[in-house]
Design an enzyme around this catalytic site. Structure first.
Site, PDB file in Angstrom:
ATOM      1  N   LYS A 198      27.082   8.386 -80.694  1.00  0.00           N
ATOM      2  CA  LYS A 198      27.738   7.197 -80.183  1.00  0.00           C
ATOM      3  C   LYS A 198      26.669   6.187 -79.768  1.00  0.00           C
ATOM      4  O   LYS A 198      25.531   6.623 -79.577  1.00  0.00           O
ATOM      5  CB  LYS A 198      28.630   7.541 -78.992  1.00  0.00           C
ATOM      6  N   HIS A 227      29.527  13.754 -76.486  1.00  0.00           N
ATOM      7  CA  HIS A 227      29.033  14.998 -75.878  1.00  0.00           C
ATOM      8  C   HIS A 227      29.951  15.503 -74.759  1.00  0.00           C
ATOM      9  O   HIS A 227      29.861  16.652 -74.361  1.00  0.00           O
ATOM     10  CB  HIS A 227      27.572  14.848 -75.414  1.00  0.00           C
ATOM     11  N   LYS A 269      31.248  19.699 -73.183  1.00  0.00           N
ATOM     12  CA  LYS A 269      31.111  20.204 -71.807  1.00  0.00           C
ATOM     13  C   LYS A 269      32.123  21.319 -71.571  1.00  0.00           C
ATOM     14  O   LYS A 269      33.303  21.176 -71.898  1.00  0.00           O
ATOM     15  CB  LYS A 269      31.354  19.075 -70.784  1.00  0.00           C
ATOM     16  N   GLU A 280      28.354   7.716 -61.752  1.00  0.00           N
ATOM     17  CA  GLU A 280      26.941   8.087 -61.881  1.00  0.00           C
ATOM     18  C   GLU A 280      26.152   7.428 -60.755  1.00  0.00           C
ATOM     19  O   GLU A 280      26.444   6.284 -60.393  1.00  0.00           O
ATOM     20  CB  GLU A 280      26.386   7.599 -63.218  1.00  0.00           C
ATOM     21  N   ASP A 327      30.242   1.933 -73.329  1.00  0.00           N
ATOM     22  CA  ASP A 327      29.371   3.102 -73.151  1.00  0.00           C
ATOM     23  C   ASP A 327      30.159   4.333 -72.703  1.00  0.00           C
ATOM     24  O   ASP A 327      29.851   5.449 -73.105  1.00  0.00           O
ATOM     25  CB  ASP A 327      28.294   2.758 -72.112  1.00  0.00           C
ATOM     26  N   HIS A 378      34.024   8.585 -73.678  1.00  0.00           N
ATOM     27  CA  HIS A 378      34.154   9.736 -72.771  1.00  0.00           C
ATOM     28  C   HIS A 378      35.480   9.694 -71.989  1.00  0.00           C
ATOM     29  O   HIS A 378      36.186  10.693 -71.898  1.00  0.00           O
ATOM     30  CB  HIS A 378      33.000   9.770 -71.764  1.00  0.00           C
ATOM     31  N   LYS A 385      27.866   2.826 -62.810  1.00  0.00           N
ATOM     32  CA  LYS A 385      26.483   3.267 -62.570  1.00  0.00           C
ATOM     33  C   LYS A 385      26.098   2.855 -61.155  1.00  0.00           C
ATOM     34  O   LYS A 385      26.668   1.935 -60.590  1.00  0.00           O
ATOM     35  CB  LYS A 385      25.544   2.632 -63.582  1.00  0.00           C
TER      36      LYS A 385
HETATM   37  C1  BG6 Z   1      26.043   8.667 -72.264  1.00  0.00           C
HETATM   38  C2  BG6 Z   1      25.886   7.243 -71.813  1.00  0.00           C
HETATM   39  O1  BG6 Z   1      26.912   8.739 -73.366  1.00  0.00           O
HETATM   40  O2  BG6 Z   1      26.579   9.448 -71.206  1.00  0.00           O
HETATM   41  C3  BG6 Z   1      25.015   7.158 -70.568  1.00  0.00           C
HETATM   42  O3  BG6 Z   1      25.306   6.470 -72.855  1.00  0.00           O
HETATM   43  C4  BG6 Z   1      25.545   8.081 -69.495  1.00  0.00           C
HETATM   44  O4  BG6 Z   1      24.962   5.821 -70.088  1.00  0.00           O
HETATM   45  C5  BG6 Z   1      25.757   9.477 -70.046  1.00  0.00           C
HETATM   46  O5  BG6 Z   1      24.578   8.103 -68.443  1.00  0.00           O
HETATM   47  C6  BG6 Z   1      26.462  10.355 -69.041  1.00  0.00           C
HETATM   48  O6  BG6 Z   1      26.469  11.672 -69.507  1.00  0.00           O
HETATM   49  P1  BG6 Z   1      26.588  12.886 -68.497  1.00  0.00           P
HETATM   50  O7  BG6 Z   1      26.646  14.089 -69.373  1.00  0.00           O
HETATM   51  O8  BG6 Z   1      25.383  12.837 -67.609  1.00  0.00           O
HETATM   52  O9  BG6 Z   1      27.847  12.652 -67.713  1.00  0.00           O
END
Ligand code: BG6
Length: 476
Positions: free
Chosen positions: A141, A171, A175, A209, A228, A233, A329
Site C-alpha cells: 500500500k 498488513h 495481525k 499512534e 494512509d 486499515h 498521529k
Molecule cells: C502503515 C502506515 O501502513 O501503518 C504508517 O503507512 C503507520 O503511517 C503504520 O504508522 C501503523 O502500523 P502498525 O502496525 O504500527 O499499527
C-alpha cells in the site's frame, strides 16, 4: 498459518535496500526460516539500485535481522539463511534483465517494496522481461491515491498477471488480533446473538499512534491520514466487524462478504468527517515538534494527520447504528481498538446510581498494544447498600498464550508463498474503499489543529453526539 513449507520458488524483494525491507521483510524471512516455513529450494534475491555485492546485502540483512527480528538473531539459523541470500543491482531504467538471469526456479514471489509511484513501471517491466510466467506479485500500500489511480493500477497489473497471482497487502490483516476478530465473531455463538442493531448502540474503531511521521514527511504530504490509514486499515477492520458470516472460510467467500459490507457503507457526508493536524506538544514527557516543522513538510501544509468519521451501514443488521472511525498521529499513546457499545437497560432500578455518568456495557477488543478483549458491566459493591461499580472481565493474549504472536509480515509472506489469498485485498475491495473515501478527498473539510499528546481536535466530539467517545478517552 498452514504449517507446511511452500513449494520451491525464489523470493525476490525489489527495494531490498529500503526501510520496509530492513524493518519488516528481512526479519520476517529470517523468522520463517527459523520455523522451517521457507521453501526448501530457491533463493532470496534482493534487488535495488544500490551498488551492493551479495556479501554487502548479507551484511545489511544480518544487521536488519539483529535490529528488528521479534526473536532476535540466532547465528545457527542465520547460517542456514545467509547462503540463500543473493543481490542483483537493477538500473533506474527498470531493466529487469539482470534479475531474470539471476533466477533459477521456475516460479517466484516478487515483493514490490518500493514507493507506489514506481509500481506501474515495475509491473510493466515484469511483463516485458519475460518474468510474468511463474510470478506471484505482492504489492504494498498505498494502492493508488484515489479511485481512478487504483483502477488504472489494477488495469496495469491485469495486463501482466491474472488476479490469482496478485497479492495486495494490508498488513493489518496479518495481525493476530485482527484475525482473532473472525474467530471471536464466528467461533462463539454467544456474541452473534447481540451483534446487531437491536443490541448495539454504536461501534468505534480507533487506530491511535503516538509516533509522528517518523522521517516520512515527504511521503505523508502526498498521503495524509485518510489515505494512509482510513481507506485501508480502518476499512479492513470495519468490514470484518460488520460483515455477515461467509459460507466457508475460503478466500473468495470471505472477501465476498467484506466487499458486500463495504458496498453497504452510505456516502459519507462532509459534516461527519473531522480532519486534524498536530502542532507541537509533549508525549511521554518529551517535547515534540508540530507536523509543519517536520522535515519534508510544507510550512503551510493542510494535510491531515488525524481523521475521524461517522459512517452508516445500510444493512438489516446495522441500519441506524453509527460506526465511528478515528485515527491520528502524535496522539497521547498508541492504542488500536474496537469498542462495541451495547444499548442501555430499559429502566434503571438502583437508587443513587449516577446513570448519567455510567457507560453502557462495552466490549473492547484491544488490537494493540496489550492485546486482548474485555467486557465491562456493572456489579454490586459488597456491603449493605446497593451501590454499583463498573467492573471488567478480561482476556489477555499475554496471560492466556504466554507467547509473542508472529509478526504480520511473516504470516502474509508465508500465505503468499502458498498462494493463499484469504488475507489479501481483492481488486473490487480496494476500489470500493477508494470509492467511499473519494468524495471526501476531492472536497476535504477544514483541518483543525491539535496539540501533540492529546486525543486530537475537540471538533471530533460532535461525531459521537448525543453521547461521547468511549475509546481514546482518559478516565476523568
Ligand atoms: C502503515 C502506515 O501502513 O501503518 C504508517 O503507512 C503507520 O503511517 C503504520 O504508522 C501503523 O502500523 P502498525 O502496525 O504500527 O499499527
Amino acid at each position: 498459518m498452514t504449517l507446511r513449507p511452500p513449494e520451491d520458488q525464489d523470493i525476490v524483494v525489489i527495494g531490498a535496500s529500503g526501510d520496509l525491507a530492513s524493518r519488516k521483510l528481512l526479519p520476517a524471512l529470517y523468522n520463517l526460516c527459523a520455523e522451517g516455513l521457507l521453501p526448501s529450494g530457491g533463493d532470496v534475491v534482493g534487488a535495488a539500485t544500490t551498488a551492493w555485492s551479495d556479501d554487502d546485502f548479507r551484511k545489511h540483512a544480518h544487521d536488519a535481522v539483529a535490529a528488528y527480528s521479534r526473536s532476535g538473531i540466532d547465528e545457527q539459523v542465520w547460517l542456514q539463511l545467509a547462503p540463500r541470500l543473493r543481490y542483483v543491482r537493477i538500473g533506474r531504467d527498470d531493466d529487469l534483465t539482470p534479475l531474470r538471469k539471476a533466477l533459477h526456479c521456475e516460479s517466484r514471489l516478487i515483493y514490490l517494496a518500493v514507493p507506489s509511484s514506481a509500481f506501474v513501471t515495475l509491473v510493466r517491466a515484469v511483463g516485458r522481461r519475460g518474468l510474468a510466467e511463474g510470478t506471484k506479485l505482492i504489492i504494498e500500500k498505498p494502492f493508488g491515491h484515489d479511485l481512478q489511480s487504483a483502477h488504472d493500477l489494477n488495469a496495469a497489473l491485469h495486463a501482466v498477471l491474472p488476479e490469482e497471482r496478485i497479492f495486495r497487502i494490508d498488513h493489518y490483516l496479518g495481525k493476530e488480533t485482527v484475525q482473532n476478530l473472525l474467530v471471536f465473531r464466528f467461533g462463539n455463538s454467544v456474541f452473534e446473538r447481540v451483534w446487531n442493531r437491536d443490541c448495539v448502540e454504536r461501534v468505534e474503531i480507533s487506530v491511535a499512534e503516538s509516533l509522528g511521521v517518523d522521517g516520512r514527511g515527504r511521503f505523508y504530504e502526498e498521503t495524509g491520514a485518510l489515505r494512509d490509514i482510513v481507506q485501508n486499515h480502518l476499512f479492513q477492520v470495519l468490514s470484518i466487524v460488520g460483515m455477515e458470516a461467509p459460507v466457508n472460510f475460503g478466500a473468495e467467500a470471505l472477501r465476498n462478504e467484506k466487499v458486500k459490507l463495504l458496498q453497504a457503507v452510505q456516502p459519507i457526508h462532509a459534516h461527519y468527517v473531522v480532519r486534524g493536524q498536530y502542532t507541537e506538544g509533549v508525549i511521554g514527557g518529551e517535547k515534540v515538534p508540530g507536523y509543519r516543522e517536520e522535515p519534508g513538510v510544507a510550512p503551510d501544509s493542510t494535510v491531515e494527520t488525524f481523521a475521524a468519521l461517522r459512517v452508516h451501514i445500510d444493512t438489516w443488521r446495522w441500519s441506524g447504528v453509527p460506526f465511528l472511525l478515528r485515527t491520528g498521529k502524535r496522539l497521547r499513546r498508541r492504542d488500536t481498538r474496537v469498542v462495541v457499545a451495547f444499548r442501555d437497560v430499559p429502566l434503571h432500578f438502583f437508587e443513587g446510581l449516577d446513570v448519567n455518568h455510567m457507560d453502557p456495557n462495552l466490549l473492547q477488543i484491544r488490537i494493540q498494544p496489550d492485546e486482548g478483549i474485555s467486557l465491562t458491566f456493572v456489579a454490586k459493591q459488597p456491603g449493605p447498600e446497593i451501590r454499583t461499580q463498573e467492573v471488567h472481565m478480561d482476556f489477555s493474549y499475554g496471560n492466556s498464550f504466554k507467547t509473542s504472536p508472529p509478526e504480520a509480515y511473516e504470516r502474509l509472506l508465508h500465505d503468499a508463498l502458498l498462494g493463499d489469498h484469504t488475507l489479501f485485498i481483492r481488486e473490487d475491495e480496494v476500489e470500493r474503499g477508494w470509492q467511499i473515501i473519494d468524495p471526501v478527498l476531492r472536497d476535504p473539510p477544514p483541518v483543525y489543529p491539535y496539540a501533540a499528546g492529546t486525543w486530537g481536535p475537540d471538533e471530533a466530539d460532535r461525531l459521537a453526539e448525543p453521547g461521547h467517545w468511549f475509546s481514546l478517552e482518559d478516565p476523568e
